[in-house]
Design an enzyme around this catalytic site. Sequence first.
Site, PDB file in Angstrom:
ATOM      1  N   TYR A   1      -3.145  -1.514  10.116  1.00 19.01           N
ATOM      2  CA  TYR A   1      -3.162  -2.042   8.749  1.00 19.01           C
ATOM      3  C   TYR A   1      -1.874  -1.666   8.019  1.00 19.01           C
ATOM      4  O   TYR A   1      -1.238  -2.507   7.364  1.00 19.01           O
ATOM      5  CB  TYR A   1      -4.374  -1.481   7.999  1.00 19.01           C
TER       6      TYR A   1
ATOM      7  N   SER B   1       0.842  -1.199   0.000  1.00 20.76           N
ATOM      8  CA  SER B   1       0.000   0.000   0.000  1.00 20.76           C
ATOM      9  C   SER B   1       0.873   1.243   0.000  1.00 20.76           C
ATOM     10  O   SER B   1       1.930   1.279   0.650  1.00 20.76           O
ATOM     11  CB  SER B   1      -0.893   0.031   1.235  1.00 20.76           C
TER      12      SER B   1
ATOM     13  N   TYR C   1      -5.393   4.947  -3.530  1.00 24.32           N
ATOM     14  CA  TYR C   1      -6.847   4.956  -3.335  1.00 24.32           C
ATOM     15  C   TYR C   1      -7.498   4.292  -4.552  1.00 24.32           C
ATOM     16  O   TYR C   1      -7.510   4.857  -5.646  1.00 24.32           O
ATOM     17  CB  TYR C   1      -7.345   6.383  -3.172  1.00 24.32           C
TER      18      TYR C   1
ATOM     19  N   LYS D   1       1.486  -3.865   6.187  1.00 28.87           N
ATOM     20  CA  LYS D   1       2.019  -3.715   4.835  1.00 28.87           C
ATOM     21  C   LYS D   1       3.506  -3.351   4.869  1.00 28.87           C
ATOM     22  O   LYS D   1       4.284  -3.771   4.001  1.00 28.87           O
ATOM     23  CB  LYS D   1       1.220  -2.667   4.064  1.00 28.87           C
TER      24      LYS D   1
END
Length: 258
Positions: free
Chosen positions: A163, A150, A195, A167
């Site tokens: 979260y 991400s 996004y 990652k």
Amino acid sequence: MTTPQRHDGRTALVTGGSRGIGRAVSRRLARDGALVAVHYGHDAQSAERTVKEIEADGGRAFAVHAELGVPGDADTLWAAFDGALAGQGAEPGLDILVNNAGITLPRRLAEVTEADYDRVFAVNTKAPFFIVQRGLERLRDGGRIINVSSVATRVAFPPIIAYTMTKAALEYLTLALAHELGPRGITVNSVAPGYTDTGINPTLSIPEIRQKYAQASVFERLGVPADIADVVSFVASDDARWVTGQWIDASGGAHLGV
């Protein structure tokens, strides 16, 4: 004369391959010639729909079920993969592993419980670690491992702190594996979406938030799953044979000016 596709003769496994980015990756790899194992944890209907879509496009795929984030998940996954692959009449082994499955945790530091923390790390970090560990004997020399990370790991974004930590850990795994597996000709890279318009982010149903996220990109739009899938297919190809241990931004330039 038919032009060979970039993944002809290869077998791929995409975790979380039935929905969102995983579905787009599964369809793109199959369109590029791979036999794709579409993994799912709970939604068998979505997995079967993805397989049927691939077959309707002239590709080959099969569904594989294993719940991630529970004890023995990697062994369960590989046993299911081995059995299903044999049912396809294909040679044992794997060429492309895409660790895409993951869950979100939209909570700030003070709101994260120990159970929350353990769960998100179990699915997003522990599962990929042991999937790779248990799968190395199946992964052919010259293979590819792609970890879906991400862009959030490059900016401070407290609302998803746990979260994002999962990652960031996955990105270190990428580096370590690239170094360890290089002698076998196996490349290992992270692809980092920004996004992206998928069902995993319920806040995108709020117009103001949707507009804010779209404006984070230099292209002033949200990403779509195909944007990420195209990058993954390239990284999985022989064209990217000299690229390993890299974090590849697939965010549409999100937060470049921040």
